[in-house]
Design an enzyme around this catalytic site. Structure first.
Site, PDB file in Angstrom:
ATOM      1  N   ASN A 221     -26.855 -16.323  14.186  1.00  0.00           N
ATOM      2  CA  ASN A 221     -26.886 -17.555  14.601  1.00  0.00           C
ATOM      3  C   ASN A 221     -26.245 -18.554  13.669  1.00  0.00           C
ATOM      4  OD1 ASN A 221     -27.728 -17.744  17.377  1.00  0.00           O
ATOM      5  ND2 ASN A 221     -30.047 -17.867  16.671  1.00  0.00           N
ATOM      6  N   ASP A 230     -26.658 -16.133  21.785  1.00  0.00           N
ATOM      7  CA  ASP A 230     -26.996 -15.861  23.165  1.00  0.00           C
ATOM      8  C   ASP A 230     -26.120 -15.017  23.981  1.00  0.00           C
ATOM      9  OD1 ASP A 230     -29.084 -17.819  23.148  1.00  0.00           O
ATOM     10  OD2 ASP A 230     -27.975 -19.324  24.313  1.00  0.00           O
ATOM     11  N   GLU A 257     -34.758 -13.054  20.008  1.00  0.00           N
ATOM     12  CA  GLU A 257     -33.945 -11.823  20.045  1.00  0.00           C
ATOM     13  C   GLU A 257     -34.636 -10.687  20.089  1.00  0.00           C
ATOM     14  OE1 GLU A 257     -35.321 -12.562  15.596  1.00  0.00           O
ATOM     15  OE2 GLU A 257     -34.858 -13.833  17.667  1.00  0.00           O
TER      16      GLU A 257
END
Length: 356
Positions: A221, A230, A257
């Site tokens: 991320n 995503d 996650e």
């Protein structure tokens, strides 16, 4: 078989069907409604899955002599699926239309109604065994009720799905675990009542819960941004649903996650192999820009815990062990307890509280 059904009675029955949100209860309510409108010798609802050119047909629920039940409640009850019924089911699926035939020995009629999902695919088939062949109008009415059932089922399914991945959402997980614990408690009582039934114990269905976590996801991320994160979550979800576990095993988006997998396996070895398949299919996939992405898995048998929180908590402890041992691996909670790496909480001793 000529019946005149008032509009009020039909509406009342449809309202009863759409009152339920649990899929098993909904299936039984459907058969109850059909049996009231069209009294039958038997009604059977089959699930239909297509694998390439082969049809996988399994019993979901049945009604015989006004007694309605689901296949989960009687997993060992097998109806004798004669060749002519198998052929007729296949014909109805291939033609995508109602098929009827007189049973051998002049034992009434079987009428087979295919049920279509929102994509126009056949997902179920109803077998109506009756003394006389229903009229065209009655057949259309049954088919219409099946359409209502299919549409309502699609709405329920949509409400239970995670918007990003299409997996089941967290809200439905506790309910499913509770259902397993309650069923197991009922089975345990039956086994205690019949202590010599060793065969039943040996072939009892066992459920396993695994928590699957994407390794070093924060780094992904921070490096590539949340949109790419995503995409990684979506890809991992697709890999897990790509056939590495059975169709009737369940996968949930647990949050961020993390995923939860509920599967059936005969023993710990089979469960470990199933979770290893998930780990390997992710590790062996080449992710755009990243190359390899791995997951860590902790799992536990769903058996005799007090609550869904306890089940998930034990799987979480196994997951933490997998992370601490170097990630990209599967850890079994029961093995960790046996090895002294995890301390099993002491069970509360209570004589008066009946949980299930």
């Amino acid at each position: 078989m000529q019946h005149r059904h008032s509009s009020i009675r039909i509406v009342d029955n449809l309202a009863e069907i759409t009152r339920h949100h649990d899929r098993q209860v909904l299936e039984k309510s459907l058969l109850k409604t059909l049996n009231e409108l069209f009294p039958a010798q038997s009604l059977r609802l089959f699930r239909v899955r297509r694998h390439d050119l082969v049809h996988d047909i399994s019993l979901l629920a049945f009604c015989v002599n006004d007694v309605i039940s689901s296949s989960d409640q009687h997993p060992k009850l097998n109806f004798e699926t004669a060749d002519e019924l198998t052929a007729a089911l296949t014909k109805a699926i291939d033609k995508e239309d109602i098929v009827s035939y007189r049973q051998s020995g002049n034992d009434g009629w079987n009428v087979i109604y295919p049920a279509f999902d929102s994509h126009g695919e056949i997902f179920a088939s109803l077998v109506h065994h009756c003394h006389e062949l229903p009229s065209v109008n009655d057949q259309r009415l049954v088919h219409g009720i099946l359409r209502v059932y299919a549409n309502y089922l699609a709405l329920i399914d949509k409400s239970q799905r995670d918007k990003l991945t299409g997996l089941y959402n967290r809200e439905t997980l506790d309910e499913q675990i509770t259902k397993i614990l309650v069923n197991q408690s009922s089975e345990l009582n039956k086994l205690m009542a019949s202590p010599n039934d060793s065969r039943r114990r040996r072939y009892a269905i066992k459920h396993w819960l695994g928590v699957v976590d994407i390794d070093k996801f924060k780094v992904i991320n921070d490096t590539y941004g949340h949109l790419y994160g995503d995409e990684v979550i979506i890809l991992v979800a697709r890999l897990m649903t790509s056939g590495v576990i059975r169709d009737d095993d369940l996968i949930y988006r647990f949050g961020g996650e993390e995923f939860v997998v509920l599967l059936k396996a005969a023993n710990e070895v089979d469960a470990m192999q199933a979770f290893e398949r998930i780990r390997k299919v992710v590790a062996n996939h080449s992710f755009p820009q990243l190359g390899q992405v791995t997951v860590s898995v902790g799992f536990v048998e769903v058996s005799a815990q007090l609550s869904p929180t306890d089940v998930i908590g034990q799987a979480d402890e196994a997951l933490y062990a997998a992370k601490n041992e170097g990630r990209n691996q599967v850890q079994n909670y029961h093995h960790l307890v046996a090895a002294g790496k995890v301390m099993e909480p002491k069970k509360m001793v209570s004589s008066n509280v009946e949980l299930f």
